[in-house]
Motif scaffolding. Sequence first.
Motif, PDB file in Angstrom:
ATOM      1  N   ASN A  37     -11.816   8.274 -32.675  1.00  0.00           N
ATOM      2  CA  ASN A  37     -11.072   8.121 -31.291  1.00  0.00           C
ATOM      3  C   ASN A  37     -10.900   6.490 -31.261  1.00  0.00           C
ATOM      4  OD1 ASN A  37     -10.374   9.011 -29.029  1.00  0.00           O
ATOM      5  ND2 ASN A  37     -12.260   8.815 -27.794  1.00  0.00           N
ATOM      6  N   GLY A  38     -10.801   6.017 -32.314  1.00  0.00           N
ATOM      7  CA  GLY A  38     -10.085   4.536 -32.247  1.00  0.00           C
ATOM      8  C   GLY A  38     -10.995   3.626 -31.710  1.00  0.00           C
ATOM      9  N   GLY A  39     -12.482   3.872 -31.705  1.00  0.00           N
ATOM     10  CA  GLY A  39     -13.351   2.939 -31.088  1.00  0.00           C
ATOM     11  C   GLY A  39     -13.326   2.818 -29.545  1.00  0.00           C
ATOM     12  N   ARG A  40     -12.668   3.916 -28.666  1.00  0.00           N
ATOM     13  CA  ARG A  40     -12.786   3.732 -27.553  1.00  0.00           C
ATOM     14  C   ARG A  40     -13.845   4.397 -26.717  1.00  0.00           C
ATOM     15  NH1 ARG A  40      -6.420   5.176 -27.196  1.00  0.00           N
ATOM     16  NH2 ARG A  40      -7.308   6.613 -28.781  1.00  0.00           N
ATOM     17  N   GLY A  41     -14.530   5.153 -27.384  1.00  0.00           N
ATOM     18  CA  GLY A  41     -15.570   5.887 -26.944  1.00  0.00           C
ATOM     19  C   GLY A  41     -15.254   7.519 -26.658  1.00  0.00           C
ATOM     20  N   PHE A  42     -16.105   8.189 -25.860  1.00  0.00           N
ATOM     21  CA  PHE A  42     -15.753   9.548 -25.793  1.00  0.00           C
ATOM     22  C   PHE A  42     -14.951   9.866 -24.573  1.00  0.00           C
ATOM     23  CE2 PHE A  42     -20.113   9.217 -27.605  1.00  0.00           C
ATOM     24  CZ  PHE A  42     -20.001   9.830 -28.718  1.00  0.00           C
ATOM     25  N   GLY A  43     -15.088   9.059 -23.588  1.00  0.00           N
ATOM     26  CA  GLY A  43     -14.018   9.462 -22.427  1.00  0.00           C
ATOM     27  C   GLY A  43     -12.600   9.182 -22.410  1.00  0.00           C
ATOM     28  N   ALA A  44     -12.362   8.099 -23.425  1.00  0.00           N
ATOM     29  CA  ALA A  44     -10.972   7.562 -23.342  1.00  0.00           C
ATOM     30  C   ALA A  44     -10.253   8.553 -24.317  1.00  0.00           C
ATOM     31  CB  ALA A  44     -11.098   6.299 -23.950  1.00  0.00           C
ATOM     32  N   SER A  45      -8.979   8.697 -23.982  1.00  0.00           N
ATOM     33  CA  SER A  45      -8.183   9.517 -24.776  1.00  0.00           C
ATOM     34  C   SER A  45      -6.758   9.205 -24.462  1.00  0.00           C
ATOM     35  CB  SER A  45      -8.289  11.073 -24.459  1.00  0.00           C
ATOM     36  OG  SER A  45      -7.940  11.370 -23.274  1.00  0.00           O
ATOM     37  N   GLY A  46      -5.583   9.332 -25.414  1.00  0.00           N
ATOM     38  CA  GLY A  46      -4.373   8.952 -24.968  1.00  0.00           C
ATOM     39  C   GLY A  46      -3.984   7.779 -24.774  1.00  0.00           C
ATOM     40  N   PRO A  47      -2.779   7.272 -24.176  1.00  0.00           N
ATOM     41  CA  PRO A  47      -2.224   5.878 -23.944  1.00  0.00           C
ATOM     42  C   PRO A  47      -2.816   5.665 -22.733  1.00  0.00           C
ATOM     43  CG  PRO A  47      -0.759   7.768 -23.384  1.00  0.00           C
ATOM     44  CD  PRO A  47      -1.915   8.467 -24.146  1.00  0.00           C
ATOM     45  N   LEU A  48      -3.621   6.269 -22.148  1.00  0.00           N
ATOM     46  CA  LEU A  48      -4.221   6.145 -20.511  1.00  0.00           C
ATOM     47  C   LEU A  48      -5.440   4.964 -20.511  1.00  0.00           C
ATOM     48  CD1 LEU A  48      -3.948   6.935 -17.550  1.00  0.00           C
ATOM     49  CD2 LEU A  48      -5.802   8.447 -17.748  1.00  0.00           C
ATOM     50  N   ARG A  49      -5.227   3.794 -19.869  1.00  0.00           N
ATOM     51  CA  ARG A  49      -6.257   2.901 -19.777  1.00  0.00           C
ATOM     52  C   ARG A  49      -6.486   2.222 -18.488  1.00  0.00           C
ATOM     53  NH1 ARG A  49      -6.728  -3.052 -20.733  1.00  0.00           N
ATOM     54  NH2 ARG A  49      -4.469  -3.421 -20.617  1.00  0.00           N
ATOM     55  N   MET A  50      -7.667   1.920 -18.030  1.00  0.00           N
ATOM     56  CA  MET A  50      -7.805   1.307 -16.667  1.00  0.00           C
ATOM     57  C   MET A  50      -8.016   0.105 -17.009  1.00  0.00           C
ATOM     58  SD  MET A  50     -10.775   2.361 -13.874  1.00  0.00           S
ATOM     59  CE  MET A  50     -11.966   1.164 -13.838  1.00  0.00           C
ATOM     60  N   VAL A  51      -6.874  -0.741 -16.185  1.00  0.00           N
ATOM     61  CA  VAL A  51      -6.775  -2.308 -16.201  1.00  0.00           C
ATOM     62  C   VAL A  51      -7.764  -2.916 -15.185  1.00  0.00           C
ATOM     63  CG1 VAL A  51      -5.336  -4.264 -15.745  1.00  0.00           C
ATOM     64  CG2 VAL A  51      -4.508  -2.059 -16.756  1.00  0.00           C
ATOM     65  N   GLY A  52      -8.070  -2.318 -14.016  1.00  0.00           N
ATOM     66  CA  GLY A  52      -9.138  -3.246 -13.126  1.00  0.00           C
ATOM     67  C   GLY A  52      -9.023  -2.127 -12.120  1.00  0.00           C
ATOM     68  N   GLY A  53     -10.012  -2.629 -11.360  1.00  0.00           N
ATOM     69  CA  GLY A  53     -10.338  -1.860  -9.885  1.00  0.00           C
ATOM     70  C   GLY A  53     -11.065  -2.714  -8.846  1.00  0.00           C
ATOM     71  N   LEU A  54     -11.049  -2.097  -7.526  1.00  0.00           N
ATOM     72  CA  LEU A  54     -11.731  -2.859  -6.408  1.00  0.00           C
ATOM     73  C   LEU A  54     -12.412  -1.888  -5.689  1.00  0.00           C
ATOM     74  CD1 LEU A  54     -11.837  -5.530  -4.748  1.00  0.00           C
ATOM     75  CD2 LEU A  54      -9.673  -5.068  -3.719  1.00  0.00           C
ATOM     76  N   MET A  55     -13.417  -1.824  -5.184  1.00  0.00           N
ATOM     77  CA  MET A  55     -14.153  -1.075  -4.262  1.00  0.00           C
ATOM     78  C   MET A  55     -13.733  -1.523  -2.686  1.00  0.00           C
ATOM     79  SD  MET A  55     -16.257   1.063  -5.775  1.00  0.00           S
ATOM     80  CE  MET A  55     -17.183   1.504  -4.459  1.00  0.00           C
ATOM     81  N   ILE A  56     -13.297  -0.700  -2.168  1.00  0.00           N
ATOM     82  CA  ILE A  56     -12.758  -0.844  -0.749  1.00  0.00           C
ATOM     83  C   ILE A  56     -13.938  -0.552   0.212  1.00  0.00           C
ATOM     84  CG2 ILE A  56     -10.953  -0.100   0.961  1.00  0.00           C
ATOM     85  CD1 ILE A  56     -10.053  -1.877  -1.157  1.00  0.00           C
ATOM     86  N   GLY A  57     -14.489   0.615   0.165  1.00  0.00           N
ATOM     87  CA  GLY A  57     -15.533   1.009   1.046  1.00  0.00           C
ATOM     88  C   GLY A  57     -16.700   1.588   0.118  1.00  0.00           C
ATOM     89  N   THR A  58     -17.728   2.373   0.597  1.00  0.00           N
ATOM     90  CA  THR A  58     -18.612   2.852  -0.078  1.00  0.00           C
ATOM     91  C   THR A  58     -18.290   4.008  -1.041  1.00  0.00           C
ATOM     92  OG1 THR A  58     -19.312   4.368   1.567  1.00  0.00           O
ATOM     93  CG2 THR A  58     -20.390   2.438   1.772  1.00  0.00           C
ATOM     94  N   ARG A  59     -17.215   4.629  -0.649  1.00  0.00           N
ATOM     95  CA  ARG A  59     -16.867   5.702  -1.564  1.00  0.00           C
ATOM     96  C   ARG A  59     -15.189   5.516  -1.847  1.00  0.00           C
ATOM     97  NH1 ARG A  59     -19.300  11.172   0.926  1.00  0.00           N
ATOM     98  NH2 ARG A  59     -17.784  12.039  -0.545  1.00  0.00           N
ATOM     99  N   GLU A  60     -14.441   4.552  -1.415  1.00  0.00           N
ATOM    100  CA  GLU A  60     -13.270   4.242  -1.952  1.00  0.00           C
ATOM    101  C   GLU A  60     -12.775   3.122  -2.578  1.00  0.00           C
ATOM    102  OE1 GLU A  60     -14.436   4.167   1.438  1.00  0.00           O
ATOM    103  OE2 GLU A  60     -14.095   6.354   1.897  1.00  0.00           O
ATOM    104  N   ARG A  61     -11.835   3.382  -3.654  1.00  0.00           N
ATOM    105  CA  ARG A  61     -11.272   2.434  -4.581  1.00  0.00           C
ATOM    106  C   ARG A  61     -10.084   2.234  -4.808  1.00  0.00           C
ATOM    107  NH1 ARG A  61     -14.122   3.001 -10.255  1.00  0.00           N
ATOM    108  NH2 ARG A  61     -13.555   0.883 -10.366  1.00  0.00           N
ATOM    109  N   ILE A  62      -9.479   1.231  -5.286  1.00  0.00           N
ATOM    110  CA  ILE A  62      -8.279   1.016  -5.655  1.00  0.00           C
ATOM    111  C   ILE A  62      -8.397   0.554  -7.086  1.00  0.00           C
ATOM    112  CG2 ILE A  62      -6.262  -0.299  -5.578  1.00  0.00           C
ATOM    113  CD1 ILE A  62      -6.397  -0.757  -2.459  1.00  0.00           C
ATOM    114  N   VAL A  63      -7.767   1.255  -7.828  1.00  0.00           N
ATOM    115  CA  VAL A  63      -7.805   1.331  -9.401  1.00  0.00           C
ATOM    116  C   VAL A  63      -6.161   1.102  -9.664  1.00  0.00           C
ATOM    117  CG1 VAL A  63      -8.445   2.253 -11.572  1.00  0.00           C
ATOM    118  CG2 VAL A  63      -9.642   2.845  -9.434  1.00  0.00           C
ATOM    119  N   VAL A  64      -6.130   0.047 -10.674  1.00  0.00           N
ATOM    120  CA  VAL A  64      -5.058  -0.024 -11.530  1.00  0.00           C
ATOM    121  C   VAL A  64      -4.951   0.643 -13.031  1.00  0.00           C
ATOM    122  CG1 VAL A  64      -3.146  -1.721 -12.638  1.00  0.00           C
ATOM    123  CG2 VAL A  64      -4.505  -2.345 -10.379  1.00  0.00           C
ATOM    124  N   VAL A  65      -4.125   1.543 -13.377  1.00  0.00           N
ATOM    125  CA  VAL A  65      -4.026   2.202 -14.455  1.00  0.00           C
ATOM    126  C   VAL A  65      -2.914   1.920 -15.331  1.00  0.00           C
ATOM    127  CG1 VAL A  65      -4.051   4.954 -15.432  1.00  0.00           C
ATOM    128  CG2 VAL A  65      -5.410   4.217 -13.417  1.00  0.00           C
TER     129      VAL A  65
END
Length: 125
Positions: free
Chosen positions: A48-76
């Motif tokens: 899998n290219g050293g990315r682990g089991f959950g990573a696949s394809g050209p998708l990558r998470m750049v960063g994220g921010l918790m807004i509330g207890t269950r809300e997030r903003i994520v840059v993909v």
Amino acid sequence: MAWPAFAEAVATPAAPGVPASAILQTALGLLAVIGVLFFAAYLLRRANGGRGFGASGPLRMVGGLMIGTRERIVVVEIEDTWIVVGLAPGQMRTLHTLPRGELPATSGAEGDFASRLAQMIGRKS
């Protein structure tokens, strides 16, 4: 535990009527199964290219921010595009799409906060 002490402990039957060879055979079989599992995990990670089991394809998470207890903003990141996504329970919405960029280097914001805090503490005492 030294090896001779371990071999002596394995050679002593755990219960009456159980031969030491059966205990040793069981222990070696267990070690073989664990070894095969670790080897399979190594091969999967390598395939899998050293990315682990959950990573696949050209998708990558750049960063994220918790807004509330269950809300997030994520840059993909997908190829040359960054997508800003809002996540909430049961919802996922695209907030913005922009071309791939570079993350800003952390300017001494932490240092500024520390110096201001020191100034404020100095004023009070």
